[in-house]
Design a protein around this motif. Structure first.
Motif, PDB file in Angstrom:
ATOM      1  N   LYS A  64       0.824  -1.211   0.000  1.00  0.00           N
ATOM      2  CA  LYS A  64       0.000   0.000   0.000  1.00  0.00           C
ATOM      3  C   LYS A  64       0.856   1.258   0.000  1.00  0.00           C
ATOM      4  O   LYS A  64       0.435   2.302  -0.481  1.00  0.00           O
ATOM      5  CB  LYS A  64      -0.897   0.007   1.236  1.00  0.00           C
ATOM      6  N   CYS A  65       2.045   1.114   0.542  1.00  0.00           N
ATOM      7  CA  CYS A  65       2.906   2.289   0.615  1.00  0.00           C
ATOM      8  C   CYS A  65       3.451   2.680  -0.746  1.00  0.00           C
ATOM      9  O   CYS A  65       4.117   3.699  -0.877  1.00  0.00           O
ATOM     10  CB  CYS A  65       4.072   2.036   1.566  1.00  0.00           C
ATOM     11  N   ARG A  66       3.218   1.844  -1.724  1.00  0.00           N
ATOM     12  CA  ARG A  66       3.757   2.176  -3.033  1.00  0.00           C
ATOM     13  C   ARG A  66       3.062   3.370  -3.664  1.00  0.00           C
ATOM     14  O   ARG A  66       3.502   3.865  -4.686  1.00  0.00           O
ATOM     15  CB  ARG A  66       3.690   0.966  -3.950  1.00  0.00           C
ATOM     16  N   SER A  67       1.987   3.796  -3.035  1.00  0.00           N
ATOM     17  CA  SER A  67       1.371   5.019  -3.547  1.00  0.00           C
ATOM     18  C   SER A  67       2.308   6.206  -3.366  1.00  0.00           C
ATOM     19  O   SER A  67       2.146   7.236  -4.012  1.00  0.00           O
ATOM     20  CB  SER A  67       0.067   5.283  -2.816  1.00  0.00           C
ATOM     21  N   LEU A  68       3.289   6.027  -2.508  1.00  0.00           N
ATOM     22  CA  LEU A  68       4.296   7.083  -2.336  1.00  0.00           C
ATOM     23  C   LEU A  68       5.070   7.311  -3.619  1.00  0.00           C
ATOM     24  O   LEU A  68       5.593   8.394  -3.860  1.00  0.00           O
ATOM     25  CB  LEU A  68       5.285   6.679  -1.237  1.00  0.00           C
ATOM     26  N   LEU A  69       5.158   6.261  -4.414  1.00  0.00           N
ATOM     27  CA  LEU A  69       5.979   6.370  -5.619  1.00  0.00           C
ATOM     28  C   LEU A  69       5.222   7.060  -6.753  1.00  0.00           C
ATOM     29  O   LEU A  69       5.819   7.444  -7.743  1.00  0.00           O
ATOM     30  CB  LEU A  69       6.400   4.970  -6.084  1.00  0.00           C
ATOM     31  N   GLU A  70       3.921   7.150  -6.581  1.00  0.00           N
ATOM     32  CA  GLU A  70       3.154   7.799  -7.645  1.00  0.00           C
ATOM     33  C   GLU A  70       3.243   9.302  -7.513  1.00  0.00           C
ATOM     34  O   GLU A  70       3.594   9.833  -6.473  1.00  0.00           O
ATOM     35  CB  GLU A  70       1.705   7.320  -7.584  1.00  0.00           C
ATOM     36  N   ASN A  71       2.861   9.932  -8.610  1.00  0.00           N
ATOM     37  CA  ASN A  71       3.220  11.337  -8.715  1.00  0.00           C
ATOM     38  C   ASN A  71       2.223  12.309  -8.111  1.00  0.00           C
ATOM     39  O   ASN A  71       2.478  13.499  -8.101  1.00  0.00           O
ATOM     40  CB  ASN A  71       3.449  11.700 -10.181  1.00  0.00           C
ATOM     41  N   ASP A  72       1.063  11.819  -7.659  1.00  0.00           N
ATOM     42  CA  ASP A  72       0.125  12.795  -7.122  1.00  0.00           C
ATOM     43  C   ASP A  72       0.134  12.763  -5.606  1.00  0.00           C
ATOM     44  O   ASP A  72      -0.059  11.725  -4.982  1.00  0.00           O
ATOM     45  CB  ASP A  72      -1.282  12.537  -7.646  1.00  0.00           C
ATOM     46  N   PRO A  73       0.405  13.888  -5.010  1.00  0.00           N
ATOM     47  CA  PRO A  73       0.409  13.949  -3.558  1.00  0.00           C
ATOM     48  C   PRO A  73      -1.010  13.871  -3.027  1.00  0.00           C
ATOM     49  O   PRO A  73      -1.976  14.065  -3.746  1.00  0.00           O
ATOM     50  CB  PRO A  73       1.046  15.296  -3.272  1.00  0.00           C
ATOM     51  N   GLY A  74      -1.094  13.600  -1.760  1.00  0.00           N
ATOM     52  CA  GLY A  74      -2.424  13.547  -1.145  1.00  0.00           C
ATOM     53  C   GLY A  74      -2.704  12.172  -0.603  1.00  0.00           C
ATOM     54  O   GLY A  74      -3.241  12.041   0.481  1.00  0.00           O
ATOM     55  N   GLY A  75      -2.311  11.154  -1.346  1.00  0.00           N
ATOM     56  CA  GLY A  75      -2.466   9.810  -0.837  1.00  0.00           C
ATOM     57  C   GLY A  75      -3.895   9.323  -0.802  1.00  0.00           C
ATOM     58  O   GLY A  75      -4.154   8.201  -0.439  1.00  0.00           O
ATOM     59  N   GLY A  76      -4.846  10.174  -1.207  1.00  0.00           N
ATOM     60  CA  GLY A  76      -6.229   9.737  -1.273  1.00  0.00           C
ATOM     61  C   GLY A  76      -6.775   9.336   0.083  1.00  0.00           C
ATOM     62  O   GLY A  76      -6.450   9.959   1.105  1.00  0.00           O
ATOM     63  N   SER A  77      -7.524   8.306   0.087  1.00  0.00           N
ATOM     64  CA  SER A  77      -8.208   7.906   1.314  1.00  0.00           C
ATOM     65  C   SER A  77      -7.232   7.303   2.316  1.00  0.00           C
ATOM     66  O   SER A  77      -7.518   7.208   3.497  1.00  0.00           O
ATOM     67  CB  SER A  77      -9.295   6.892   0.978  1.00  0.00           C
ATOM     68  N   GLY A 120       1.965  11.798   8.556  1.00  0.00           N
ATOM     69  CA  GLY A 120       1.198  11.896   7.325  1.00  0.00           C
ATOM     70  C   GLY A 120       2.032  11.628   6.094  1.00  0.00           C
ATOM     71  O   GLY A 120       1.858  12.263   5.048  1.00  0.00           O
ATOM     72  N   ALA A 121       2.965  10.704   6.214  1.00  0.00           N
ATOM     73  CA  ALA A 121       3.889  10.467   5.110  1.00  0.00           C
ATOM     74  C   ALA A 121       3.182   9.935   3.874  1.00  0.00           C
ATOM     75  O   ALA A 121       3.664  10.124   2.756  1.00  0.00           O
ATOM     76  CB  ALA A 121       4.960   9.485   5.544  1.00  0.00           C
ATOM     77  N   LEU A 122       2.034   9.323   4.072  1.00  0.00           N
ATOM     78  CA  LEU A 122       1.347   8.766   2.906  1.00  0.00           C
ATOM     79  C   LEU A 122       0.857   9.868   1.972  1.00  0.00           C
ATOM     80  O   LEU A 122       0.556   9.613   0.810  1.00  0.00           O
ATOM     81  CB  LEU A 122       0.166   7.914   3.372  1.00  0.00           C
ATOM     82  N   ALA A 123       0.763  11.065   2.489  1.00  0.00           N
ATOM     83  CA  ALA A 123       0.305  12.162   1.657  1.00  0.00           C
ATOM     84  C   ALA A 123       1.432  12.753   0.816  1.00  0.00           C
ATOM     85  O   ALA A 123       1.208  13.671   0.048  1.00  0.00           O
ATOM     86  CB  ALA A 123      -0.307  13.244   2.529  1.00  0.00           C
ATOM     87  N   SER A 124       2.618  12.235   0.981  1.00  0.00           N
ATOM     88  CA  SER A 124       3.748  12.851   0.285  1.00  0.00           C
ATOM     89  C   SER A 124       4.153  12.007  -0.911  1.00  0.00           C
ATOM     90  O   SER A 124       3.600  10.949  -1.172  1.00  0.00           O
ATOM     91  CB  SER A 124       4.925  12.999   1.239  1.00  0.00           C
ATOM     92  N   VAL A 125       5.138  12.509  -1.630  1.00  0.00           N
ATOM     93  CA  VAL A 125       5.670  11.806  -2.798  1.00  0.00           C
ATOM     94  C   VAL A 125       7.148  11.589  -2.559  1.00  0.00           C
ATOM     95  O   VAL A 125       7.826  12.445  -2.000  1.00  0.00           O
ATOM     96  CB  VAL A 125       5.448  12.638  -4.070  1.00  0.00           C
ATOM     97  N   LEU A 126       7.636  10.464  -2.963  1.00  0.00           N
ATOM     98  CA  LEU A 126       9.063  10.168  -2.767  1.00  0.00           C
ATOM     99  C   LEU A 126       9.902  10.838  -3.846  1.00  0.00           C
ATOM    100  O   LEU A 126      10.527  10.180  -4.666  1.00  0.00           O
ATOM    101  CB  LEU A 126       9.291   8.664  -2.796  1.00  0.00           C
ATOM    102  N   TRP A 127       9.922  12.155  -3.834  1.00  0.00           N
ATOM    103  CA  TRP A 127      10.710  12.863  -4.853  1.00  0.00           C
ATOM    104  C   TRP A 127      12.199  12.650  -4.633  1.00  0.00           C
ATOM    105  O   TRP A 127      13.007  12.854  -5.530  1.00  0.00           O
ATOM    106  CB  TRP A 127      10.381  14.341  -4.855  1.00  0.00           C
ATOM    107  N   GLU A 128      12.584  12.249  -3.432  1.00  0.00           N
ATOM    108  CA  GLU A 128      14.006  12.092  -3.139  1.00  0.00           C
ATOM    109  C   GLU A 128      14.658  11.048  -4.043  1.00  0.00           C
ATOM    110  O   GLU A 128      15.833  11.169  -4.394  1.00  0.00           O
ATOM    111  CB  GLU A 128      14.210  11.675  -1.682  1.00  0.00           C
ATOM    112  N   LEU A 129      13.845  10.061  -4.410  1.00  0.00           N
ATOM    113  CA  LEU A 129      14.432   8.949  -5.169  1.00  0.00           C
ATOM    114  C   LEU A 129      14.983   9.416  -6.513  1.00  0.00           C
ATOM    115  O   LEU A 129      16.023   8.938  -6.959  1.00  0.00           O
ATOM    116  CB  LEU A 129      13.387   7.857  -5.388  1.00  0.00           C
TER     117      LEU A 129
END
Lengths: 1047, 187
Positions: free
Chosen positions: A651-664, A683-692
């Protein structure tokens, strides 16, 4: 046959010898009897030998005094003769030495000979004996001889009247001789005696046990060295002769009983051994308090404890060794620790009793010293080993046995019920069982191996002692009052941290965690939690002084403890996760230990099976940030963990997607809070892993590859994930990249500049403050860049000069050819010819020198540099020369005779001296100027130019130097180099003298050139300040120089 | 609709504190996500018809336009006052509690249904438990895939759980998501 002869032949011998002989050699007689041929052969030889010995000994006894007097006289004579003649020399060093005064010195014969002589008949006899004994003595004979030698050597007057007489005489004489001997001889002699006694002891300990006392006697000598040697040799002896059992002295009753001779002898042997061992230990313990013998005594005791931990008096040994386990002396501490460790590991030697004693003593020590000990003293526990099967398998077996016994009994009962036995049979049966039981009991008591029950008991006692110590340390390090006092102490003294024992204690807890009782677990965990810095109320933490590594270690230990007791319940250690989450931010690469961090990542995140989503996401985010900001090894460890977490938590792979917010999924916290202290609330799920995407540009290829691999995970099917679970743990990754880094460091030291710039680049990606980063870059690389520029300009200058030289060469050669043409056209007169020849020679030499200089220049100018590059430089100089067409500068010359290097560093254009070149408006526009190191060939001519130069008297050093008139198109450069030379030669380092130099230049030169001189001077000073940092020039002197200029 | 008085506030906060511990501050302080205000306001508690609502300030302001008897609900209902005057958390507060919970319990898939029918959590159904839970602490119950199922009160501490037998009660039931079906009318 043989025996008769032996007994009867030496009638002159003291009577005690045959007595004892018979006693001792019973077995040997058998031996002799068995091998009559062999013995018979021997006896023939022995008769002579013994005769000889006996007679000699007798002689010695009677004529001892005389003989010694004679010898002394002889020796004195010898000495006298040597002193008088001074030419009696040792054969080895036959060549004389000539001293500085011219005297001839001869090496005289040295100690060893003297020692041999003075050792007296005893040693002679002994040597004789041993020589022969080696070849052809039976055991009995050897013993006899040993006896003899022993008596002679030891002056022990205990056994026989005659012996005492002899001994008395002997000792008197010996004392006299000793007075004569020098201290050194005495030392050497004692050494020899030590060795001899030791050897005899080792050869046959049962017989020579009494000589132990002599050894001990030697140990109480006044000479420290002898005492040390004695102690060491006694240790060696004890190590070899102490039996493999504990000696029990016979009780009174037993003493009264009549026993055979053998038993008596053994008893005597054992009691002597024990008493001397005791005496020796007492001596050692006394010596241990003496600072000069401390080390030696401790070493001896360590050796003894290591070798014979089962023997009597081990309690004293253990006590002393443990007392020294945290000694300030490094050597002593290491020794003690090693010994204790070996005691722990070799439990078979002593059956675990000594281990228990040592552990108890150590825990007492910790208690007594209030946990202020060296960490080594606790680290020792790590080498302990607990047999876990002991506690489990044995009782089961017993139960089984019981069960089987019960069954058997039942069977018996059944049988008895079935067939009622007759009375006699039953009695017989009972008797059988009784005897069987007795037998088994006897077997148990006889068998050396300790009972498993007993062993288990000792083990549990050891464990309780160890955990008592550990808990004491933990408690102690949590005590806030102690904290404060330690903080105060720390400000004054920089010792080994406020909690020296905590580190090894945590390690030990991690190792033995599975042995802790579950009841202790709760307290232990709360302790660890407090130590790790978790605070319920988020107030100021009194335990904040624990270092990050220590806190991480606490977390690791907590996890280990939990995992080892996992069989009961799966517990989620949330508080420790929170701690780790915060500690990740506090980590600093050089202050804290990276391996501990990697270990923590491994135990807590990589190995942990279940994480809830929010926590995993928070850790993923934080690890990505972490990977960006630290070194490659830490980044690697972090990335490996991150990847693992992502694989585990789909489920945490939503971090890799480009839209912040993380949805529900993002829960109640809609916005990522990077500074949150609780992973659940970040609230890390609302972020994007831009660091990668930034990390994938990392300079280290493995890291960038890993990062891009992680970012490619979005497209992965959930079913694929399991296959991708790699076996690489963060610790492995950390170690690998650490090794890699070391290798890189070793290989690419030269290309460090490049690397650094790359590193800078990677840091720029963080992009906190671009200017800051650039400033950092500048700061770091300034000196490197400066050096590079310097090299570059040096090369450019060399090229420029090279070209000038070539031009010069062309001109001179053309002049020469012109001149030759002229010569051919007109046949000149004889008078003129001479002059012309002279000129010719000079010209030729000058050409040669120029050529040489060109050759010497060539290697310096790299071939790859084209003229185009030098052009700008030249253009610059030419423009300068255009603007100031003819400056006549006066060059200060250092005095030529001073030193060759000085003169060689002052090149001078010979054209000026020759004066044959036509002077025009721009005099010598292409004149050249050597850098000091370029050539030496012209220097011969340079000397000649000195008288022509105009001399101007200056101040102190200016007076020594000579001013030279120079025509230059680059006055600035000439001035500068000249000044540089002056500074170098005279070593002008202080401001007044530099000022003097400036004045000198200003005085010598025209007002027009003053500006240039000052400029050159300022430039020079700047250069000096930058490079040599010799003096700190404030702005004031510079202002002063400017004022001078205006003047 | 009115704000809570002191007594009511302490009662509610005590209840919440059991579950969230120091995270209670977070619940009160967190910026609101609904409403057009910039900067976003806080959340606040309102009492309306014996029920306690957790709503953002902007929402509360808008709700004042509606007369009290017409207003059915606003924000999230987190609990209600019983006839005896005691405060009780209802299942609607589950999301809030789950986000800020300190003590959690994860259930084995086999034990989920039992819990959702209103039964207590037994040791046998326990998959995982947060360390350092004490008896009497508020516990949020999760499924193994981190879906909050309900909440209750721990019957025994983590330490005691180790030794307890499989049929011992670990968490006493207070509310579960099954109530949305079972007690639809009451909610």
């Amino acid at each position: 046959m043989g025996k008769k002869k032996k007994v009867n032949l030496p009638p002159q011998l003291p009577p005690d010898i045959p007595d004892e002989e018979i006693e001792v050699s019973d077995e040997d007689l058998d031996f002799v009897k068995k091998n009559i041929e062999y013995a018979g052969f021997l006896t023939k030889l022995d008769a002579n030998l013994i005769n000889r010995h006996v007679s000699r000994v007798a002689d010695y006894k009677e004529d001892e005094l005389e003989a010694i007097y004679e010898r002394k006289k002889k020796k004195a004579d010898l000495k006298k003769a040597r002193e008088e003649e001074g030419l009696q020399v040792d054969r080895v060093d036959a060549l004389p030495i000539k001293t500085l005064e011219g005297e001839l010195c001869y090496r005289t014969v040295e100690e060893p000979n003297i020692v041999h002589k003075d050792d007296g008949p005893a040693s002679e006899v002994k040597e004789h004996d041993s020589d022969k004994g080696l070849v052809k003595l039976t055991k009995a004979e050897r013993r006899q001889k040993l006896k003899k030698s022993k008596k002679e050597a030891k002056r022990q007057a205990k056994d026989e009247v005659k012996a005492t007489l002899v001994e008395g005489l002997h000792s008197d004489v010996l004392a006299k001789v000793e007075e004569d001997l020098s201290a050194q001889d005495l030392f050497a002699r004692k050494k020899v005696r030590l060795a001899e006694v030791g050897m005899t002891l080792l050869e046959n300990p049962e017989l020579n046990i009494k000589s132990l006392k002599d050894l001990l006697h030697i140990c109480s000598d006044e000479d420290h060295n002898i005492v040390k040697l004695g102690l060491m040799s006694v240790v060696a002896v004890f190590k070899d002769i102490i039996p493999g059992y504990r000696i029990r002295l016979p009780t009174e009753k037993e003493l009264e009983m009549k026993v055979s001779k053998d038993v008596l002898q053994t008893r005597f042997y054992e009691s002597t051994l024990l008493s001397s061992y005791k005496a020796y230990l007492q001596k050692l313990i006394a010596f241990e308090k003496d600072p000069s013998f401390h080390r030696l005594a401790v070493r001896c005791m360590c050796i003894l404890l290591d070798a014979v931990p089962h023997f009597n008096f081990r309690e004293n040994l253990v006590a002393v060794v443990v007392r020294n386990i945290s000694s300030a002396d490094n050597v002593v501490r290491k020794l003690c620790c090693e010994t204790i460790k070996s005691v722990f590991t070799n439990e078979g030697k002593h059956g675990g009793q000594v281990t228990l004693e040592a552990v108890r003593l150590i825990s007492d020590l910790v208690k007594a010293h209030d946990c202020q000990l060296h960490p080594d003293s606790i680290e020792v526990f790590l080498s302990l080993f607990f047999d876990e099967d002991l506690g489990k398998s044995e009782p089961k077996e017993e139960k089984r046995e019981k069960l089987s016994k019960k069954k058997k009994r039942k069977q018996h009962l059944e049988q008895s019920n079935q067939l009622p036995m007759s009375e006699g049979k039953r009695r017989k049966h009972e008797l059988m069982t009784k005897t069987r039981e007795e037998l088994s009991a006897d077997l148990k008591s006889v068998s050396f191996a300790p009972d498993s029950d007993e062993r288990r008991r000792t083990q549990s006692e050891i464990l309780s002692a160890i955990f008592g110590t550990y808990f004491r340390i933990l408690k102690h390090s949590m005590d806030p009052s102690f904290q404060r006092s330690m903080l105060n102490d720390n400000s004054s003294s920089t010792g080994p941290g406020p909690r020296p024992l905590l580190g090894p204690c945590l390690m030990g807890l991690g190792k033995f965690a599975h042995l802790i009782d579950l009841d202790f677990l709760g307290d232990l965990m709360s302790c660890l939690k407090k130590l790790a810095g978790y605070n319920e109320s988020f107030n100021d933490n009194p335990l904040g002084s624990l270092s990050v590594s220590e806190k991480l270690q606490c977390c690791i230990v907590a996890f280990r403890v939990m995992r080892n007791n996992l069989d009961a319940l799966n517990v989620d250690l949330q508080e420790f996760y929170v701690q780790l989450y915060n500690l990740l931010l506090e980590y600093r690469p050089f202050r804290d230990r990276g391996d501990v961090l990697a270990e923590a990542l491994k135990t807590m995140l990589w190995e942990g099976k279940q994480h809830d989503m929010h926590r995993a996401a928070a850790f993923i985010k934080r690890l990505a940030t972490f990977a960006l900001s630290f070194g490659s090894s830490e980044a690697m460890a972090a990335l490996v963990t991150l990847k693992h977490l992502l694989l585990r938590n789909s489920k945490c792979r939503s971090l890799l997607e480009n839209d912040p917010g993380g949805g529900s999924l993002s829960g109640l916290v809609v916005k990522y809070k990077p500074e949150a202290s609780d992973p659940h609330l970040s609230g890390a799920l609302a972020s994007v892993l831009w660091e990668l995407s930034l990390v994938s540009k990392h300079h280290n290829p493995s890291i960038s590859g890993m990062a891009s691999g992680i970012s490619a995970m979005t497209t992965m099917n959930p079913s694929q994930t399991q296959a991708y679970l790699s076996a690489l743990s963060p610790v492995n990754a950390f170690d690998d990249s650490q090794i890699e880094r070391e290798l890189l460091k070793a290989l690419n030291r030269k290309s460090s500049f490049k690397q650094r710039s790359k590193k800078m680049g990677s840091e720029e990606f963080v992009a906190i403050d671009a200017e800051k980063v650039r400033g950092l870059e500048k700061e770091e690389d300034e000196d490197v860049i400066e050096r590079k520029f310097e090299e570059h300009f040096m090369v450019l200058r060399d090229i420029g000069e090279n070209e000038k030289l070539r031009l010069e060469l062309g001109r001179v050669s053309s002049a020469l050819s012109l001149y030759e043409e002229y010569k051919q056209q007109r046949k000149p007169k004889q008078k003129k010819q001479k002059k012309q020849k002279k000129a010719m020679g000079k010209l030729k030499s000058s050409i040669k020198s120029i050529q040489e200089s060109i050759i010497s220049f060539k290697p310096k100018a790299p071939s790859c540099i084209h003229e185009a590059k030098t052009h700008s430089f030249r253009a610059c100089t030419s423009s300068l020369s255009l603007h100031n067409p003819d400056h006549i500068t006066q060059l200060q010359k250092t005095h030529m005779e001073d030193s060759p290097s000085c003169s060689s560093s002052s090149p001078f254009p010979k054209q000026q001296e020759q004066g044959c070149l036509p002077p025009n408006g721009r005099i010598n526009p292409k004149r050249f100027f050597f850098s000091p190191r370029s050539t030496k060939s012209i220097m011969e001519e340079v000397k000649n130019c000195a008288p022509k130069a105009k001399t101007v008297p200056g101040s102190s050093f200016c007076e020594e130097s000579e001013a030279i008139v120079m025509v230059s198109d680059e006055p600035y450069r000439d001035f500068r180099s000249s000044m540089m030379e002056m500074v170098k030669v005279h070593e002008l380092r202080d401001w007044p003298r530099l000022q003097q130099l400036l004045h000198c230049y200003l005085r010598l030169n025209d007002r027009k050139t003053h500006k240039i001189i000052v400029l050159a001077f300022v430039d020079l000073i700047m250069h000096l300040m930058a490079h040599e940092e010799l003096f700190s020039l404030s702005s004031a002197p510079l202002c002063f120089s400017l004022r001078d200029l205006e003047k | 609709m009115r704000p809570l008085d002191e007594k009511e506030t302490t009662a509610i906060f005590e209840k919440l504190f059991k579950f969230t511990g120091p995270n209670l501050k977070q619940i009160v302080d967190r910026p609101a996500t609904e409403g057009p205000d910039d900067p976003p306001g806080r959340y606040c508690f309102r009492l309306h018809k014996n029920r306690v609502y957790y709503a953002s300030e902007s929402l509360v302001r808008r709700a004042t336009n509606i007369s009290g008897d017409k207003l059915v609900s606003l924000g999230t209902c987190i609990g209600k006052y019983t006839h005896s005057g005691a405060f009780r958390l209802t299942i609607q507060s589950l999301d809030l509690l789950a986000a800020h919970a300190r003590h959690k319990v994860w259930l084995k898939p086999t034990a989920e249904m039992s819990f959702l029918y209103g039964n207590a959590v037994l040791k046998g159904g326990l998959a995982r438990i947060t360390d350092n839970t004490h008896a009497g602490d508020g516990v949020v119950v999760f499924s193994m895939s981190d879906v909050p199922l309900g909440f209750g009160v721990a019957a025994r501490s983590t330490q005691d759980c180790r030794k307890a037998d499989a049929n011992a009660i670990v968490v006493n039931h207070q509310a579960d998501v099954g109530e949305y079906l079972r007690n639809e009318g009451e909610l």
